[in-house]
Design a protein around this motif. Sequence first.
Motif, PDB file in Angstrom:
ATOM      1  N   GLY A  89      26.157 -10.042 -36.330  1.00 48.29           N
ATOM      2  CA  GLY A  89      26.545  -9.241 -37.484  1.00 48.29           C
ATOM      3  C   GLY A  89      26.788  -7.914 -37.317  1.00 48.29           C
ATOM      4  O   GLY A  89      27.090  -7.182 -38.445  1.00 48.29           O
ATOM      5  N   PHE A  90      27.163  -7.222 -36.149  1.00 51.25           N
ATOM      6  CA  PHE A  90      27.399  -5.952 -35.891  1.00 51.25           C
ATOM      7  C   PHE A  90      28.581  -5.469 -36.537  1.00 51.25           C
ATOM      8  O   PHE A  90      28.552  -4.289 -37.209  1.00 51.25           O
ATOM      9  CB  PHE A  90      27.389  -5.535 -34.353  1.00 51.25           C
ATOM     10  CG  PHE A  90      26.211  -5.742 -33.676  1.00 51.25           C
ATOM     11  CD1 PHE A  90      25.131  -4.572 -33.876  1.00 51.25           C
ATOM     12  CD2 PHE A  90      25.909  -6.695 -32.843  1.00 51.25           C
ATOM     13  CE1 PHE A  90      24.063  -4.805 -33.022  1.00 51.25           C
ATOM     14  CE2 PHE A  90      24.784  -6.832 -32.159  1.00 51.25           C
ATOM     15  CZ  PHE A  90      23.915  -5.764 -32.142  1.00 51.25           C
ATOM     16  N   TYR A  91      29.582  -6.185 -36.469  1.00 52.98           N
ATOM     17  CA  TYR A  91      31.017  -5.544 -37.070  1.00 52.98           C
ATOM     18  C   TYR A  91      30.846  -5.965 -38.702  1.00 52.98           C
ATOM     19  O   TYR A  91      31.642  -4.998 -39.328  1.00 52.98           O
ATOM     20  CB  TYR A  91      32.523  -6.155 -36.540  1.00 52.98           C
ATOM     21  CG  TYR A  91      32.852  -5.569 -35.101  1.00 52.98           C
ATOM     22  CD1 TYR A  91      33.497  -4.577 -35.128  1.00 52.98           C
ATOM     23  CD2 TYR A  91      32.335  -6.201 -34.159  1.00 52.98           C
ATOM     24  CE1 TYR A  91      33.937  -3.936 -34.166  1.00 52.98           C
ATOM     25  CE2 TYR A  91      32.636  -5.246 -32.758  1.00 52.98           C
ATOM     26  CZ  TYR A  91      33.495  -4.371 -33.067  1.00 52.98           C
ATOM     27  OH  TYR A  91      33.635  -3.696 -31.660  1.00 52.98           O
ATOM     28  N   ASP A  92      30.086  -6.881 -39.065  1.00 51.95           N
ATOM     29  CA  ASP A  92      30.124  -6.873 -40.610  1.00 51.95           C
ATOM     30  C   ASP A  92      29.310  -5.868 -41.161  1.00 51.95           C
ATOM     31  O   ASP A  92      29.601  -5.084 -42.278  1.00 51.95           O
ATOM     32  CB  ASP A  92      29.435  -8.408 -40.907  1.00 51.95           C
ATOM     33  CG  ASP A  92      30.355  -9.382 -40.580  1.00 51.95           C
ATOM     34  OD1 ASP A  92      31.594  -9.130 -40.873  1.00 51.95           O
ATOM     35  OD2 ASP A  92      29.963 -10.424 -40.231  1.00 51.95           O
TER      36      ASP A  92
ATOM     37  N   PRO B 187      29.667 -14.802 -47.588  1.00 52.51           N
ATOM     38  CA  PRO B 187      30.203 -13.820 -48.434  1.00 52.51           C
ATOM     39  C   PRO B 187      29.888 -12.649 -47.419  1.00 52.51           C
ATOM     40  O   PRO B 187      30.580 -11.585 -48.065  1.00 52.51           O
ATOM     41  CB  PRO B 187      29.154 -13.973 -49.675  1.00 52.51           C
ATOM     42  CG  PRO B 187      28.804 -15.428 -49.667  1.00 52.51           C
ATOM     43  CD  PRO B 187      28.789 -15.999 -48.379  1.00 52.51           C
ATOM     44  N   THR B 188      29.047 -12.522 -46.794  1.00 55.81           N
ATOM     45  CA  THR B 188      28.702 -11.307 -46.102  1.00 55.81           C
ATOM     46  C   THR B 188      29.591 -10.777 -44.930  1.00 55.81           C
ATOM     47  O   THR B 188      29.750  -9.605 -44.462  1.00 55.81           O
ATOM     48  CB  THR B 188      27.253 -11.046 -45.372  1.00 55.81           C
ATOM     49  OG1 THR B 188      27.411 -12.197 -44.572  1.00 55.81           O
ATOM     50  CG2 THR B 188      26.356 -11.248 -46.490  1.00 55.81           C
ATOM     51  N   ASP B 189      30.796 -11.661 -44.501  1.00 52.37           N
ATOM     52  CA  ASP B 189      31.599 -11.528 -43.638  1.00 52.37           C
ATOM     53  C   ASP B 189      32.626 -10.479 -44.124  1.00 52.37           C
ATOM     54  O   ASP B 189      33.339 -10.948 -45.007  1.00 52.37           O
ATOM     55  CB  ASP B 189      32.104 -12.887 -43.429  1.00 52.37           C
ATOM     56  CG  ASP B 189      31.450 -13.630 -42.547  1.00 52.37           C
ATOM     57  OD1 ASP B 189      30.439 -13.301 -42.016  1.00 52.37           O
ATOM     58  OD2 ASP B 189      31.590 -15.144 -42.512  1.00 52.37           O
TER      59      ASP B 189
ATOM     60  N   LEU C 204      27.042  -0.433 -35.855  1.00 48.73           N
ATOM     61  CA  LEU C 204      27.397   0.207 -34.633  1.00 48.73           C
ATOM     62  C   LEU C 204      27.765   1.617 -34.926  1.00 48.73           C
ATOM     63  O   LEU C 204      27.930   2.191 -35.997  1.00 48.73           O
ATOM     64  CB  LEU C 204      28.825  -0.540 -34.152  1.00 48.73           C
ATOM     65  CG  LEU C 204      28.932  -1.820 -33.910  1.00 48.73           C
ATOM     66  CD1 LEU C 204      30.375  -2.462 -33.678  1.00 48.73           C
ATOM     67  CD2 LEU C 204      28.041  -2.068 -32.502  1.00 48.73           C
ATOM     68  N   ARG C 205      27.502   2.484 -33.876  1.00 51.36           N
ATOM     69  CA  ARG C 205      28.070   3.954 -33.737  1.00 51.36           C
ATOM     70  C   ARG C 205      29.081   3.966 -33.017  1.00 51.36           C
ATOM     71  O   ARG C 205      29.271   3.037 -31.788  1.00 51.36           O
ATOM     72  CB  ARG C 205      26.933   4.782 -33.541  1.00 51.36           C
ATOM     73  CG  ARG C 205      25.890   4.786 -34.634  1.00 51.36           C
ATOM     74  CD  ARG C 205      24.839   5.828 -34.432  1.00 51.36           C
ATOM     75  NE  ARG C 205      25.491   7.387 -34.433  1.00 51.36           N
ATOM     76  CZ  ARG C 205      25.011   8.630 -34.028  1.00 51.36           C
ATOM     77  NH1 ARG C 205      23.801   8.333 -33.440  1.00 51.36           N
ATOM     78  NH2 ARG C 205      25.798   9.666 -33.980  1.00 51.36           N
TER      79      ARG C 205
ATOM     80  N   VAL D   7      34.795   3.987 -29.004  1.00 55.84           N
ATOM     81  CA  VAL D   7      34.184   2.790 -28.836  1.00 55.84           C
ATOM     82  C   VAL D   7      33.238   2.449 -29.237  1.00 55.84           C
ATOM     83  O   VAL D   7      32.126   3.553 -29.447  1.00 55.84           O
ATOM     84  CB  VAL D   7      34.532   2.456 -27.180  1.00 55.84           C
ATOM     85  CG1 VAL D   7      35.711   2.519 -26.689  1.00 55.84           C
ATOM     86  CG2 VAL D   7      33.611   3.229 -26.301  1.00 55.84           C
ATOM     87  N   PRO D   8      32.632   1.199 -29.554  1.00 56.48           N
ATOM     88  CA  PRO D   8      31.350   0.981 -30.196  1.00 56.48           C
ATOM     89  C   PRO D   8      30.106   1.280 -29.339  1.00 56.48           C
ATOM     90  O   PRO D   8      30.391   0.760 -27.924  1.00 56.48           O
ATOM     91  CB  PRO D   8      31.587  -0.519 -30.749  1.00 56.48           C
ATOM     92  CG  PRO D   8      32.468  -1.101 -29.938  1.00 56.48           C
ATOM     93  CD  PRO D   8      33.415   0.107 -29.436  1.00 56.48           C
ATOM     94  N   ILE D   9      29.074   1.467 -29.761  1.00 54.56           N
ATOM     95  CA  ILE D   9      27.864   1.418 -29.196  1.00 54.56           C
ATOM     96  C   ILE D   9      26.787   0.958 -29.869  1.00 54.56           C
ATOM     97  O   ILE D   9      26.966   1.113 -31.140  1.00 54.56           O
ATOM     98  CB  ILE D   9      27.155   3.034 -28.946  1.00 54.56           C
ATOM     99  CG1 ILE D   9      28.408   3.995 -28.402  1.00 54.56           C
ATOM    100  CG2 ILE D   9      25.909   3.071 -28.146  1.00 54.56           C
ATOM    101  CD1 ILE D   9      28.680   3.865 -26.906  1.00 54.56           C
ATOM    102  N   ILE D  10      26.186  -0.086 -29.339  1.00 58.66           N
ATOM    103  CA  ILE D  10      25.021  -0.843 -29.962  1.00 58.66           C
ATOM    104  C   ILE D  10      23.853  -0.103 -29.947  1.00 58.66           C
ATOM    105  O   ILE D  10      23.135   0.026 -28.659  1.00 58.66           O
ATOM    106  CB  ILE D  10      24.897  -2.254 -29.280  1.00 58.66           C
ATOM    107  CG1 ILE D  10      26.318  -3.182 -29.480  1.00 58.66           C
ATOM    108  CG2 ILE D  10      23.838  -2.923 -29.944  1.00 58.66           C
ATOM    109  CD1 ILE D  10      26.216  -4.659 -28.902  1.00 58.66           C
ATOM    110  N   MET D  11      23.296   0.239 -30.940  1.00 60.21           N
ATOM    111  CA  MET D  11      22.109   1.237 -30.991  1.00 60.21           C
ATOM    112  C   MET D  11      20.912   0.391 -30.918  1.00 60.21           C
ATOM    113  O   MET D  11      20.070   0.786 -30.375  1.00 60.21           O
ATOM    114  CB  MET D  11      21.972   2.013 -32.313  1.00 60.21           C
ATOM    115  CG  MET D  11      23.237   2.976 -32.349  1.00 60.21           C
ATOM    116  SD  MET D  11      23.872   3.930 -30.861  1.00 60.21           S
ATOM    117  CE  MET D  11      22.430   5.054 -31.053  1.00 60.21           C
TER     118      MET D  11
END
Length: 179
Positions: free
Chosen positions: A128-131, A162-164, A77-78, A67-71
């Motif tokens: 923008g975490f997932y991008d 474009p960054t998506d 994400l990590r 599962v994702p961890i926001i650092m």
Amino acid sequence: MDKSAAREAAFIRRKAAHRPDAATAGYLSEVLAGYRGVPLAGYMPMRTEIDPLPAMAEAAAHGPVGVPIIMARATPLRFRLWEPDCALIEGAFGARIPESGDWMVPQILIVPLVAFTRAGGRLGYGGGFYDRTLEQLRAAQPTMAIGFAYAAQEDPDLPLEPTDQPLDLIVTEQGIITP
């Protein structure tokens, strides 16, 4: 339409579609069954997000699930290993995360959505975490992004940039959409 207006409209549609006690992960389980043992990461559902946990639990019986961890803000994400009964604590933005565990790198990422297009466009929360994460993962290895959402979250007119990062597959409670 700008992104904030698109998000507002999508949140209303998602809230109306949300059924917290309904079995909505059947098609996601079906997709993941074809990738048994491949490292994948899902997410811990918050608020009115569709719940991937039943499909993640099935996948965890066959291989690593994270599962994702926001650092920190504006960083990728990590991912920490997750199992169905692991101890959880509150992480950034109120997301539940494993209290401890090893880090992992997924090859499949189940992505929460605010809205999506049939062509694989995704509208997220705006951080923008997932991008950033998908861009980093895809630069290192092939990585599949599976958008998981209620069918009502579809919007053909999303304001995309474009960054998506595009979705490779979209799964809803009603079926599987291949962009």
